[in-house]
Write a protein that holds these residues in place. Structure first.
Motif, PDB file in Angstrom:
ATOM      1  N   HIS A 164      28.944  29.941  -7.801  1.00 45.38           N
ATOM      2  CA  HIS A 164      29.271  31.056  -8.696  1.00 45.38           C
ATOM      3  C   HIS A 164      30.769  31.280  -8.660  1.00 45.38           C
ATOM      4  O   HIS A 164      31.424  31.093  -7.631  1.00 45.38           O
ATOM      5  CB  HIS A 164      28.532  32.327  -8.271  1.00 45.38           C
ATOM      6  N   GLU A 165      31.326  31.676  -9.782  1.00 45.10           N
ATOM      7  CA  GLU A 165      32.765  31.912  -9.877  1.00 45.10           C
ATOM      8  C   GLU A 165      33.241  32.942  -8.860  1.00 45.10           C
ATOM      9  O   GLU A 165      34.318  32.808  -8.285  1.00 45.10           O
ATOM     10  CB  GLU A 165      33.121  32.388 -11.292  1.00 45.10           C
ATOM     11  N   SER A 166      32.433  33.976  -8.603  1.00 44.15           N
ATOM     12  CA  SER A 166      32.852  35.009  -7.653  1.00 44.15           C
ATOM     13  C   SER A 166      32.982  34.447  -6.243  1.00 44.15           C
ATOM     14  O   SER A 166      33.882  34.845  -5.491  1.00 44.15           O
ATOM     15  CB  SER A 166      31.863  36.174  -7.665  1.00 44.15           C
ATOM     16  N   LEU A 167      32.111  33.516  -5.858  1.00 44.40           N
ATOM     17  CA  LEU A 167      32.192  32.896  -4.541  1.00 44.40           C
ATOM     18  C   LEU A 167      33.440  32.020  -4.435  1.00 44.40           C
ATOM     19  O   LEU A 167      34.156  32.048  -3.429  1.00 44.40           O
ATOM     20  CB  LEU A 167      30.945  32.056  -4.270  1.00 44.40           C
ATOM     21  N   HIS A 168      33.679  31.253  -5.469  1.00 50.94           N
ATOM     22  CA  HIS A 168      34.873  30.394  -5.504  1.00 50.94           C
ATOM     23  C   HIS A 168      36.139  31.239  -5.422  1.00 50.94           C
ATOM     24  O   HIS A 168      37.012  30.992  -4.590  1.00 50.94           O
ATOM     25  CB  HIS A 168      34.872  29.569  -6.794  1.00 50.94           C
ATOM     26  N   GLN A 169      36.210  32.246  -6.262  1.00 48.82           N
ATOM     27  CA  GLN A 169      37.423  33.062  -6.346  1.00 48.82           C
ATOM     28  C   GLN A 169      37.670  33.852  -5.065  1.00 48.82           C
ATOM     29  O   GLN A 169      38.816  33.976  -4.610  1.00 48.82           O
ATOM     30  CB  GLN A 169      37.334  34.012  -7.547  1.00 48.82           C
ATOM     31  N   ALA A 170      36.614  34.390  -4.487  1.00 45.13           N
ATOM     32  CA  ALA A 170      36.783  35.167  -3.254  1.00 45.13           C
ATOM     33  C   ALA A 170      37.343  34.287  -2.142  1.00 45.13           C
ATOM     34  O   ALA A 170      38.258  34.688  -1.407  1.00 45.13           O
ATOM     35  CB  ALA A 170      35.447  35.773  -2.834  1.00 45.13           C
TER      36      ALA A 170
END
Length: 224
Positions: free
Chosen positions: A191-197
């Motif tokens: 998920h983008e949120s996991l990558h970005q975090a």
């Protein structure tokens, strides 16, 4: 927009990209194998069996693969060391795996298809592949010793998953004194949120974060 306001980043000097010379730098490609990075095998199939939507991850993988290909071309043409790590057990039944991999049902038996680097990124000539049965390649293999033997100071890190094995590789490399460049568009998470975090937490403390284009341009420029 930033997900996390880290006060340490206001105190520490920002990290700049290391001088990626061919005599002291290597690219490390993390787990870009059939088990983790191919829609017909391993992780993606396990996720689908549990009703997890894998479309974002599969789309992100396509981008990451193309970008890793560009990085590989630049490194090979300029004489930087190319290094891989993959998940692969020493035993057919995987009894030597870490507890985390047993719980997640992650297993690639010796010389299996799941343990191979995907065709698009296949190692060439005598490029090194380190096997591991846990998240961390530095904990799970003798990569640190080999990098010291090669006199490598700088690591370009790419691969999957951004928030798991890639994150661990970046942290462990930084703790051991390597200057790390994380190539954000050559990594993928579910998920983008996991990558970005993960990227935001790592950036500026454990590594510098750059795009494929910037790293490729830098490699060609510094090794003319």
């Amino acid at each position: 927009m930033s997900l996390v306001a880290d006060p340490l980043k206001q105190i520490l000097s920002p990290l700049k990209m290391a001088q990626l010379h061919n005599n002291n730098s290597a690219i490390l490609i993390v787990d870009m194998q059939y088990l983790d990075a191919h829609p017909e095998y391993g992780l993606i199939q396990i996720a689908k069996q549990h009703g997890i939507d894998t479309k974002y991850y599969e789309d992100r993988l396509k981008v990451a693969i193309k970008n890793i290909q560009l990085l590989l071309k630049a490194c090979r043409e300029n004489g930087l060391e190319v290094i891989y790590c993959t998940i692969e057990s020493m035993t057919k039944d995987g009894r030597d795996r870490s507890k985390e991999h047993k719980k997640a049902n992650l297993h690639a038996s010796p010389n299996s298809k799941e343990g191979e680097v995907i065709e698009e990124l296949r190692p060439m000539h005598d490029e090194m592949v380190f096997k591991k049965t846990c998240s961390g390649v530095f904990n799970g293999s003798n990569i640190d010793q080999k990098l010291r033997n090669l006199k490598i100071d700088n690591l370009i890190i790419t691969g999957v998953l951004t928030n798991q094995c890639v994150d661990t590789a970046v942290r462990d490399a930084a703790d051991r004194g390597y200057d790390v460049v994380l190539v954000t568009d050559a990594c993928a998470a579910f998920h983008e949120s996991l990558h970005q975090a993960s990227v935001e937490i790592l950036e500026g403390i454990y590594c510098c974060v750059e795009s494929t284009k910037k790293v490729v341009d830098h490699i060609y420029q510094i090794n003319r």
